[in-house]
Design a protein around this motif. Structure first.
Motif, short mmCIF file in Angstrom:
data_model
loop_
_atom_site.label_atom_id
_atom_site.label_comp_id
_atom_site.label_asym_id
_atom_site.label_seq_id
_atom_site.Cartn_x
_atom_site.Cartn_y
_atom_site.Cartn_z
N SER A 1 0.83 -1.21 0.00
CA SER A 1 0.00 0.00 0.00
C SER A 1 0.86 1.25 0.00
O SER A 1 0.57 2.22 -0.70
N GLU A 2 1.93 1.23 0.79
CA GLU A 2 2.86 2.37 0.79
C GLU A 2 3.44 2.57 -0.60
O GLU A 2 3.52 3.70 -1.09
N ALA A 3 3.82 1.46 -1.24
CA ALA A 3 4.44 1.52 -2.56
C ALA A 3 3.51 2.17 -3.58
O ALA A 3 3.91 3.07 -4.33
N ILE A 4 2.29 1.72 -3.62
CA ILE A 4 1.32 2.24 -4.59
C ILE A 4 1.02 3.71 -4.31
O ILE A 4 0.93 4.52 -5.23
N TYR A 5 0.92 4.06 -3.04
CA TYR A 5 0.66 5.45 -2.67
C TYR A 5 1.83 6.35 -3.08
O TYR A 5 1.63 7.40 -3.68
N PHE A 6 3.05 5.94 -2.79
CA PHE A 6 4.21 6.76 -3.15
C PHE A 6 4.35 6.91 -4.66
O PHE A 6 4.66 7.98 -5.17
N ALA A 7 4.09 5.82 -5.38
CA ALA A 7 4.15 5.89 -6.85
C ALA A 7 3.10 6.88 -7.37
O ALA A 7 3.37 7.65 -8.29
N ARG A 8 1.93 6.87 -6.76
CA ARG A 8 0.88 7.81 -7.14
C ARG A 8 1.27 9.25 -6.85
O ARG A 8 1.02 10.16 -7.65
N LEU A 9 1.91 9.48 -5.71
CA LEU A 9 2.36 10.84 -5.38
C LEU A 9 3.34 11.35 -6.43
O LEU A 9 3.31 12.51 -6.82
N ILE A 10 4.20 10.47 -6.89
CA ILE A 10 5.22 10.87 -7.86
C ILE A 10 4.59 11.09 -9.24
O ILE A 10 4.86 12.10 -9.89
N THR A 11 3.74 10.16 -9.67
CA THR A 11 3.18 10.29 -11.02
C THR A 11 2.05 11.31 -11.10
O THR A 11 1.99 12.07 -12.06
N GLU A 12 1.17 11.34 -10.11
CA GLU A 12 0.01 12.23 -10.20
C GLU A 12 0.26 13.62 -9.61
O GLU A 12 -0.35 14.59 -10.05
N ARG A 13 1.13 13.70 -8.62
CA ARG A 13 1.35 14.98 -7.96
C ARG A 13 2.67 15.62 -8.33
O ARG A 13 2.97 16.73 -7.92
N GLY A 14 3.50 14.89 -9.06
CA GLY A 14 4.75 15.45 -9.53
C GLY A 14 5.83 15.59 -8.47
O GLY A 14 6.77 16.36 -8.66
N LEU A 15 5.72 14.85 -7.38
CA LEU A 15 6.75 14.92 -6.35
C LEU A 15 7.96 14.11 -6.79
O LEU A 15 7.85 13.16 -7.56
N SER A 16 9.12 14.47 -6.30
CA SER A 16 10.33 13.69 -6.54
C SER A 16 10.46 12.64 -5.44
O SER A 16 9.80 12.72 -4.40
N VAL A 17 11.34 11.68 -5.66
CA VAL A 17 11.61 10.66 -4.64
C VAL A 17 12.11 11.34 -3.37
O VAL A 17 11.72 10.97 -2.26
N GLU A 18 12.95 12.36 -3.54
CA GLU A 18 13.48 13.09 -2.39
C GLU A 18 12.37 13.79 -1.62
O GLU A 18 12.38 13.80 -0.38
N ASP A 19 11.39 14.38 -2.33
CA ASP A 19 10.25 15.02 -1.67
C ASP A 19 9.46 14.02 -0.84
O ASP A 19 9.10 14.28 0.31
#
Length: 178
Positions: free
Chosen positions: A85-103
């Protein structure tokens, strides 16, 4: 973040709300002429299970950045959030919200490597993610096995690893043997 909303746990939560009332209202933010749930997705599902049209909520104006911070705090500070669940959520933050891995790492209060491991889970085939959820495949082993690019070989190593109790070291050796 908890993408696996188990019907039984939602029904249990609904029964608890029916018996005891809603202890904590959900948190929403206005987005246009609608509202987006920031915290309380499972409580909302439980209310739907009870066929209730209204749910107590706190309405708070916040930026996208603040919303992300609240979502992460709401879910990562709980003990029952699992890695898939964490993985899918983080991937969504990066792809949909434009956050970087560092963010994401900064907001989640974890290292970049920890977040990258979660992102690797998001890229794994469904069967591997299911095995991780079931806790029949350890995360360290899964991360090594996921690097095997031949799907048939990866699947065979994964299944035999679960059957035989593969360790992370064994998964690493399988990767290098491949």
């Amino acid at each position: 973040m908890r993408v696996q909303a188990n019907d039984d746990t939602i029904k249990d939560l609904a029964a608890s709300i029916e018996a005891n009332g809603l202890i904590n209202p959900i948190l929403v933010r206005p987005v246009g002429d609608r509202f987006r749930v920031v915290a309380g997705h499972r409580r909302l599902l439980a209310f739907w299970e009870l066929r209730r049209a209204e749910i107590p909520c706190l309405v708070e104006d916040m930026s996208d950045e603040e919303e992300i911070g609240r979502e992460i705090a709401e879910n990562l500070d709980r003990l029952d959030t699992e890695p898939v669940s964490e993985a899918i959520y983080f991937a969504r933050l990066i792809t949909e919200r434009g956050l970087s891995v560092e963010d994401v790492a900064k907001r989640a209060r974890h290292s970049v490597g920890w977040v990258e491991d979660r992102l690797a889970i998001a890229e794994m085939p469904d069967y591997m993610r299911d095995f991780i959820r079931e806790k029949s495949l350890k995360l360290g082993s899964a991360l090594w096995l996921a690097q095997i690019t031949d799907e048939r070989t990866r699947y065979n190593w994964t299944v035999s690893g679960i059957r035989d109790g593969m360790t992370e070291r064994g998964a690493r050796e399988a990767f290098y043997e491949w």
